[in-house]
Design a protein around this motif. Structure first.
Motif, PDB file in Angstrom:
ATOM      1  N   VAL A 243       0.839  -1.204   0.000  1.00  0.00           N
ATOM      2  CA  VAL A 243       0.000   0.000   0.000  1.00  0.00           C
ATOM      3  C   VAL A 243       0.873   1.253   0.000  1.00  0.00           C
ATOM      4  N   GLU A 244       1.951   1.235   0.768  1.00  0.00           N
ATOM      5  CA  GLU A 244       2.853   2.382   0.813  1.00  0.00           C
ATOM      6  C   GLU A 244       3.493   2.620  -0.561  1.00  0.00           C
ATOM      7  N   LEU A 245       3.904   1.538  -1.223  1.00  0.00           N
ATOM      8  CA  LEU A 245       4.468   1.663  -2.557  1.00  0.00           C
ATOM      9  C   LEU A 245       3.449   2.231  -3.544  1.00  0.00           C
ATOM     10  N   GLU A 246       2.232   1.747  -3.465  1.00  0.00           N
ATOM     11  CA  GLU A 246       1.185   2.248  -4.362  1.00  0.00           C
ATOM     12  C   GLU A 246       0.930   3.727  -4.128  1.00  0.00           C
ATOM     13  N   GLN A 247       0.894   4.139  -2.857  1.00  0.00           N
ATOM     14  CA  GLN A 247       0.643   5.545  -2.557  1.00  0.00           C
ATOM     15  C   GLN A 247       1.797   6.436  -3.014  1.00  0.00           C
ATOM     16  N   ALA A 248       2.993   5.859  -3.076  1.00  0.00           N
ATOM     17  CA  ALA A 248       4.152   6.608  -3.554  1.00  0.00           C
ATOM     18  C   ALA A 248       4.253   6.609  -5.083  1.00  0.00           C
ATOM     19  N   GLY A 249       3.332   5.899  -5.734  1.00  0.00           N
ATOM     20  CA  GLY A 249       3.314   5.898  -7.192  1.00  0.00           C
ATOM     21  C   GLY A 249       4.238   4.887  -7.838  1.00  0.00           C
ATOM     22  N   PHE A 250       4.542   3.797  -7.122  1.00  0.00           N
ATOM     23  CA  PHE A 250       5.490   2.796  -7.629  1.00  0.00           C
ATOM     24  C   PHE A 250       5.081   2.237  -8.990  1.00  0.00           C
ATOM     25  N   GLY A 251       3.868   1.718  -9.092  1.00  0.00           N
ATOM     26  CA  GLY A 251       3.406   1.123 -10.343  1.00  0.00           C
ATOM     27  C   GLY A 251       3.389   2.124 -11.482  1.00  0.00           C
ATOM     28  N   ALA A 252       2.881   3.306 -11.207  1.00  0.00           N
ATOM     29  CA  ALA A 252       2.810   4.343 -12.243  1.00  0.00           C
ATOM     30  C   ALA A 252       4.206   4.760 -12.684  1.00  0.00           C
ATOM     31  N   ALA A 253       5.148   4.812 -11.737  1.00  0.00           N
ATOM     32  CA  ALA A 253       6.517   5.188 -12.088  1.00  0.00           C
ATOM     33  C   ALA A 253       7.154   4.141 -13.007  1.00  0.00           C
ATOM     34  N   VAL A 254       6.881   2.865 -12.748  1.00  0.00           N
ATOM     35  CA  VAL A 254       7.404   1.797 -13.611  1.00  0.00           C
ATOM     36  C   VAL A 254       6.839   1.929 -15.020  1.00  0.00           C
ATOM     37  N   VAL A 255       5.529   2.141 -15.112  1.00  0.00           N
ATOM     38  CA  VAL A 255       4.896   2.302 -16.426  1.00  0.00           C
ATOM     39  C   VAL A 255       5.516   3.491 -17.163  1.00  0.00           C
ATOM     40  N   ARG A 256       5.726   4.595 -16.459  1.00  0.00           N
ATOM     41  CA  ARG A 256       6.322   5.778 -17.090  1.00  0.00           C
ATOM     42  C   ARG A 256       7.754   5.512 -17.552  1.00  0.00           C
ATOM     43  N   GLY A 257       8.505   4.787 -16.738  1.00  0.00           N
ATOM     44  CA  GLY A 257       9.873   4.474 -17.113  1.00  0.00           C
ATOM     45  C   GLY A 257       9.937   3.598 -18.356  1.00  0.00           C
ATOM     46  N   VAL A 258       9.083   2.565 -18.406  1.00  0.00           N
ATOM     47  CA  VAL A 258       9.038   1.687 -19.571  1.00  0.00           C
ATOM     48  C   VAL A 258       8.619   2.480 -20.809  1.00  0.00           C
ATOM     49  N   GLN A 259       7.611   3.335 -20.652  1.00  0.00           N
ATOM     50  CA  GLN A 259       7.140   4.119 -21.799  1.00  0.00           C
ATOM     51  C   GLN A 259       8.231   5.069 -22.313  1.00  0.00           C
ATOM     52  N   ALA A 260       8.979   5.647 -21.391  1.00  0.00           N
ATOM     53  CA  ALA A 260      10.069   6.543 -21.804  1.00  0.00           C
ATOM     54  C   ALA A 260      11.115   5.783 -22.618  1.00  0.00           C
ATOM     55  N   SER A 261      11.406   4.564 -22.213  1.00  0.00           N
ATOM     56  CA  SER A 261      12.367   3.750 -22.960  1.00  0.00           C
ATOM     57  C   SER A 261      11.835   3.385 -24.338  1.00  0.00           C
ATOM     58  N   ILE A 262      10.558   3.044 -24.422  1.00  0.00           N
ATOM     59  CA  ILE A 262       9.939   2.731 -25.713  1.00  0.00           C
ATOM     60  C   ILE A 262       9.979   3.943 -26.631  1.00  0.00           C
ATOM     61  N   ASP A 263       9.599   5.092 -26.095  1.00  0.00           N
ATOM     62  CA  ASP A 263       9.572   6.321 -26.910  1.00  0.00           C
ATOM     63  C   ASP A 263      10.970   6.672 -27.419  1.00  0.00           C
ATOM     64  N   ARG A 264      11.967   6.511 -26.558  1.00  0.00           N
ATOM     65  CA  ARG A 264      13.333   6.850 -26.962  1.00  0.00           C
ATOM     66  C   ARG A 264      13.839   5.874 -28.027  1.00  0.00           C
ATOM     67  N   ASP A 265      13.498   4.611 -27.880  1.00  0.00           N
ATOM     68  CA  ASP A 265      13.909   3.614 -28.878  1.00  0.00           C
ATOM     69  C   ASP A 265      13.349   3.975 -30.236  1.00  0.00           C
ATOM     70  N   LYS A 266      12.081   4.366 -30.269  1.00  0.00           N
ATOM     71  CA  LYS A 266      11.454   4.734 -31.542  1.00  0.00           C
ATOM     72  C   LYS A 266      12.084   5.995 -32.126  1.00  0.00           C
ATOM     73  N   GLU A 267      12.470   6.932 -31.252  1.00  0.00           N
ATOM     74  CA  GLU A 267      13.148   8.142 -31.731  1.00  0.00           C
ATOM     75  C   GLU A 267      14.485   7.789 -32.396  1.00  0.00           C
ATOM     76  N   LEU A 268      15.219   6.883 -31.772  1.00  0.00           N
ATOM     77  CA  LEU A 268      16.527   6.509 -32.302  1.00  0.00           C
ATOM     78  C   LEU A 268      16.409   5.771 -33.635  1.00  0.00           C
ATOM     79  N   LEU A 269      15.295   5.058 -33.818  1.00  0.00           N
ATOM     80  CA  LEU A 269      15.077   4.356 -35.069  1.00  0.00           C
ATOM     81  C   LEU A 269      14.609   5.307 -36.167  1.00  0.00           C
ATOM     82  N   GLY A 270      14.222   6.525 -35.775  1.00  0.00           N
ATOM     83  CA  GLY A 270      13.772   7.513 -36.738  1.00  0.00           C
ATOM     84  C   GLY A 270      12.344   7.299 -37.164  1.00  0.00           C
TER      85      GLY A 270
END
Length: 270
Positions: A243-270
């Motif tokens: 519950v403490e992790l959820e309130q600190a945004g743990f799951g959402a932070a993971v999703v954001r981190g993964v999405q940032a990596s996906i977006d950057r990969d696509k940028e590098l591929l042009g």
């Protein structure tokens, strides 16, 4: 025969993994531009040594799988060099170059050459990689053979090329996320009196064990969420932490981190 061009971290891991999985060393032919590395590798493994990239393709024989595991900047030159020999032998060219679509090696080879794009992760070094692979139409009939080679360093997952960015984020980038998670848990334990080395070992083994358990239970219909629920007793210590992790945004932070990596990969591929 299986040919491996480049016997650095990835090529070496694949060769050693194949031998550990039961492939006779004499069924492997390897080549590297580093003469000393060649001699050392052949001495340690018993693999056969080629004397050039073209010689490797020829020694591997008709229809052989040839893994190109050199640095990305060197891939083009290697493919140019083996182009005619690979066409003559009908070699299946397996590329491990990062962020390199199938059309890139295809453009360096003869039309109709079987080509497979792969993406292992750093855990190949300990035989625990998860490797995505995609075949061009010419390589499709050999997909199972390629998967068997890749399984020597972990597990192999067939993947459409347009899904490689997502795969890269959750398999290629995620070790860094996981190391950060393990270190954070260890630091929390240090705060409460455990030595850092011991805390790190305990946290790493706990993550390893949880991952193994989930993989073992997937075929029985379990999910990460269901196993997380199973360990949370009402009013207990685990649910308090979750519950403490959820309130600190743990799951959402993971999703954001993964999405940032996906977006950057696509940028590098042009």
């Amino acid at each position: 025969m299986i040919g491996i061009i480049g016997i650095g971290a990835m090529g070496g891991a694949i060769a050693r993994g194949l031998i550990a999985a039961g492939t006779a060393p004499g069924k492997l032919v390897v080549y590297s531009a580093d003469v000393e590395a060649n001699a050392r590798f052949v001495r340690e493994t018993g693999a056969k040594l080629a004397y050039s990239n073209v010689d490797l393709v020829e020694r591997a024989g008709d229809g052989a799988i040839v893994v190109v595991a050199v640095k990305p900047f060197a891939v083009g030159g290697v493919l140019d060099e083996i182009r005619k020999a690979a066409a003559r032998r009908g070699s299946v060219i397996v590329s491990v170059a990062a962020a390199t679509p199938i059309e890139s090696p295809e453009s360096r080879l003869e039309p109709g050459q079987p080509v497979v794009r792969t993406m292992p992760n750093m855990a190949a070094a300990v035989g625990a990689s998860v490797t995505a692979y995609a075949c061009n139409p010419a390589a499709a009939p050999r997909a199972d053979d390629v998967a068997d080679v890749l399984a020597s360093i972990g597990i192999a997952e067939p993947m459409a090329e347009n899904d490689f960015s997502a795969f890269s984020a959750i398999a290629g980038c995620s070790p860094a996320f996981t190391f950060g998670y393990i270190d954070a848990m260890a630091r929390a334990a240090v705060k409460n009196g455990l030595p850092k080395a011991s805390a790190t070992r305990i946290a790493a083994q706990a993550v390893y064990g949880a991952a193994r358990l989930l993989l073992a239970k997937l075929d029985d219909g379990a999910s990460a969420a269901s196993l997380a629920d199973a360990v949370q007793s009402p009013g207990g210590t685990t649910v308090a932490g979750v519950v403490e992790l959820e309130q600190a945004g743990f799951g959402a932070a993971v999703v954001r981190g993964v999405q940032a990596s996906i977006d950057r990969d696509k940028e590098l591929l042009g």
